[in-house]
Design a protein around this motif. Structure first.
Motif, short mmCIF file in Angstrom:
data_model
loop_
_atom_site.label_atom_id
_atom_site.label_comp_id
_atom_site.label_asym_id
_atom_site.label_seq_id
_atom_site.Cartn_x
_atom_site.Cartn_y
_atom_site.Cartn_z
N TRP A 114 33.01 34.83 55.85
CA TRP A 114 34.52 36.27 56.57
C TRP A 114 33.83 37.19 57.31
O TRP A 114 32.57 37.87 56.41
CB TRP A 114 34.84 35.75 54.42
N ASN A 115 34.38 37.36 58.23
CA ASN A 115 33.61 38.32 59.09
C ASN A 115 34.02 39.64 58.35
O ASN A 115 33.26 40.97 59.53
CB ASN A 115 34.06 38.45 60.74
N ASP A 116 35.14 39.87 57.67
CA ASP A 116 35.25 41.16 57.25
C ASP A 116 34.41 41.73 56.40
O ASP A 116 35.13 42.31 55.18
CB ASP A 116 36.59 41.16 57.88
N ALA A 117 33.85 40.74 55.29
CA ALA A 117 32.53 41.17 55.17
C ALA A 117 32.63 43.02 54.49
O ALA A 117 32.26 43.23 55.38
CB ALA A 117 32.00 40.34 54.16
N PRO A 118 32.91 43.82 53.24
CA PRO A 118 32.81 45.50 53.27
C PRO A 118 31.44 45.37 54.01
O PRO A 118 30.77 46.25 54.26
CB PRO A 118 32.43 45.04 51.52
N PHE A 119 29.92 44.68 53.10
CA PHE A 119 28.62 45.27 53.89
C PHE A 119 28.20 43.86 54.82
O PHE A 119 28.41 43.18 54.39
CB PHE A 119 28.23 45.24 52.82
N THR A 120 27.69 43.54 55.74
CA THR A 120 26.74 42.92 56.57
C THR A 120 26.20 41.63 55.58
O THR A 120 25.25 42.12 54.29
CB THR A 120 25.58 43.20 57.49
N ASP A 121 26.26 40.27 55.19
CA ASP A 121 26.37 39.72 54.71
C ASP A 121 25.08 38.50 55.46
O ASP A 121 24.47 37.12 54.69
CB ASP A 121 27.01 39.39 53.56
N PHE A 122 26.05 38.20 56.71
CA PHE A 122 25.57 36.85 57.75
C PHE A 122 24.44 37.39 58.65
O PHE A 122 23.37 37.52 58.34
CB PHE A 122 26.70 36.62 58.08
N GLU A 123 25.33 37.39 60.07
CA GLU A 123 24.40 37.32 61.40
C GLU A 123 24.40 39.09 61.15
O GLU A 123 25.54 38.83 60.84
CB GLU A 123 24.93 36.30 62.28
N ALA A 124 22.91 39.34 61.81
CA ALA A 124 23.26 40.36 61.77
C ALA A 124 22.75 41.02 63.86
O ALA A 124 22.12 40.26 64.42
CB ALA A 124 23.26 41.39 61.52
N GLU A 125 22.89 42.06 64.46
CA GLU A 125 22.72 42.56 65.43
C GLU A 125 21.66 43.06 65.61
O GLU A 125 21.29 43.48 63.96
CB GLU A 125 23.44 43.68 66.33
N GLN A 126 20.55 43.21 66.40
CA GLN A 126 18.82 43.66 66.07
C GLN A 126 19.26 45.34 65.56
O GLN A 126 20.04 46.02 66.33
CB GLN A 126 18.13 42.93 67.31
N SER A 127 18.41 46.01 64.58
CA SER A 127 18.43 47.07 64.44
C SER A 127 16.82 47.51 63.80
O SER A 127 16.74 46.61 63.54
CB SER A 127 19.82 47.01 63.11
N ASP A 128 16.94 48.88 63.58
CA ASP A 128 16.33 49.70 63.06
C ASP A 128 16.70 49.77 61.21
O ASP A 128 15.33 50.19 60.97
CB ASP A 128 15.82 50.74 63.51
N ASP A 129 17.40 49.38 61.29
CA ASP A 129 18.25 49.23 59.98
C ASP A 129 17.92 47.73 58.71
O ASP A 129 17.51 47.21 59.20
CB ASP A 129 19.19 49.03 59.49
N LYS A 130 16.26 48.77 58.09
CA LYS A 130 16.08 47.51 56.60
C LYS A 130 16.60 46.83 56.31
O LYS A 130 16.15 45.35 56.08
CB LYS A 130 15.06 48.21 55.68
N ILE A 131 18.11 46.92 56.40
CA ILE A 131 19.30 45.67 55.30
C ILE A 131 19.37 45.00 56.29
O ILE A 131 19.01 43.74 55.99
CB ILE A 131 19.64 46.60 54.34
N ILE A 132 19.55 45.55 58.01
CA ILE A 132 20.29 44.52 58.87
C ILE A 132 18.99 43.72 59.71
O ILE A 132 18.57 42.21 59.62
CB ILE A 132 20.26 45.30 59.29
#
Length: 430
Positions: free
Chosen positions: A16-34
């Motif tokens: 589900w791509n409308d989950a509240p917070f990123t949970d699956f695939e993600a763009e590259q980022s400096d964010d620690k969680i991503i």
């Protein structure tokens, strides 16, 4: 196994791509969680010799049925379009009842004795020794959506209230203690002579969090019999629940110390108007990250000191993982699901829990200890998971009794008991 390798095979995950917070695939980022999510995915792909094909479609509360329809489009024809399903926590129930999901207990490589699978969830979701959906560290949203009590430490000090971290850590944070703590905290801030959401309270609870008092008191709605079949819990109509409803109605409506309403009112807590405010853990890193007062978190209180543990209720916005009946290689699906969960336990959970909630947004070491307590005993109840299928006669009935100031739980329970038993038989048989 260390030598398990699928030779570059593709693994298709419907999520589900409308989950509240990123949970699956993600763009590259400096964010620690991503970054942790990407590390998890890459490590699993390398470890098992697979490539991920992430297929994202809407599947939130408003889009759950369309997500389920997509799954049925594959299972109905045996097309085998998807190896894994990752969906909103309320999607799996209908798919399970329609017989469209694999029994995860029979799938190779899945090990539900591991710490990344909450034992309470795998036990509560089991029906007739069949487990068709699971979650845990594999879902980042599970951590973000733990229901907690936010604690305005600065405001509490102005009222002369002791450090409530110590109360929690000593095991003495109970309903009675909470009532004592918030007593006489009410202020008619908007000076309209009426108790309303614009005033200051010792405790403000949005209606959607009220059932956390039920589960936090160790009360179950649905239990299992000796054949692992769902049955109505003896707790639900007990004297304990009757007293709990009476006490909460008195707290919210007879006293001015606490209030519950449909509005979330997170901005009011952020403005310093409440000592305690119940909502989901993600607010610490979002709505409340810039508050000007000292803030911390507490678990929902125990029913009394005789209760062994604090119990945390999970909201519904977490992801469950399932393997569809038409998956082409269930062993491969199981290996990927287990590897994602174990990798998340080592990557995404520390990023969210250790680096964010417990450190960046924690007041002190005591807050970190309290977070450990909150996470250690997340409660799941089949009656909550299948609430809609059970005509909202489970946790919603309790929630409504408090929201509508209906303290006569014995009467309410007598009305819903037969309906629940009939629905359980209808859904699961004898």
């Amino acid at each position: 196994p260390a030598d398990l390798n699928f030779g570059g095979e593709k693994v298709t995950v419907l999520y589900w791509n409308d989950a509240p917070f990123t949970d699956f695939e993600a763009e590259q980022s400096d964010d620690k969680i991503i970054n942790a999510i990407n590390t998890r995915n890459a490590s699993v792909a390398e470890r098992l010799g697979i490539t991920f094909d992430w297929v994202g479609i809407p599947g939130n509360t408003k889009n759950r049925e369309s997500y389920a329809t997509t799954v049925r489009g594959s299972t109905g024809t045996g097309a085998g379009d998807f190896d894994l399903l990752a969906a909103h926590s309320l999607v799996g129930q209908d798919l399970f009842l329609q017989g469209l999901l694999c029994n995860l207990n029979d799938v190779k490589y899945l090990d539900f004795g591991k710490p990344w699978w909450p034992k309470q969830l795998t036990e509560a979701a089991s029906v007739g020794n069949k487990l068709c959906f699971a979650s845990g560290d594999i879902s980042t949203n599970m951590l973000w959506y733990m229901t907690v009590m936010f604690y305005n430490v600065s405001l509490a000090k102005t009222y002369g209230i002791e450090d409530l971290h110590d109360t929690v850590l000593s095991g003495k944070w109970t309903l009675e203690k909470m009532e004592t703590v918030i007593k006489d905290a009410y202020r008619d801030t908007n000076a309209n002579g009426v108790k309303d959401v614009g005033d200051n309270f010792g405790l403000y609870c949005p209606n959607t969090t009220l059932d956390s008092f039920l589960f936090g008191s160790g009360i179950r709605v649905i239990d299992h019999d000796d054949k692992d079949m769902p049955k109505l819990s003896d707790d639900y109509g007990s004297e304990k629940t009757i007293k709990l409803v009476e006490d909460l109605c008195s707290l919210f409506y007879t006293s001015n110390d606490a209030m519950t309403a449909a509005q979330n009112n997170s901005t009011n807590f952020a403005s310093g108007e409440y000592i305690l405010y119940s909502n989901y853990a993600h607010n610490a890193a979002n709505a409340f990250k810039d508050v000007t007062f000292d803030m911390s978190v507490l678990p929902f209180p125990k029913y009394d000191e005789a209760q062994k543990d604090y119990i945390t209720t999970e909201s519904f916005s977490y992801s469950i993982y399932m393997i569809p009946m038409d998956a082409k290689n269930t062993d491969k699906s199981g290996a990927v699901m287990e590897a994602l969960a174990s990798a998340a336990y080592r990557t995404t959970t520390p990023a969210i829990f250790e680096a964010s909630l417990k450190l960046r947004y924690a007041l002190n070491n005591k807050t970190s200890q309290v977070y450990d307590i909150i996470k250690s005993n997340i409660c799941f109840d089949l009656g909550r998971m299948f609430g809609a299928n059970l005509d909202n006669k489970t946790h919603v009935a309790f929630r409504n009794a408090i929201a509508k100031n209906n303290p006569a739980w014995a009467v309410t329970y007598a009305e819903l008991k037969n309906v629940l038993n009939a629905k359980l038989k209808d859904l699961f048989g004898n």
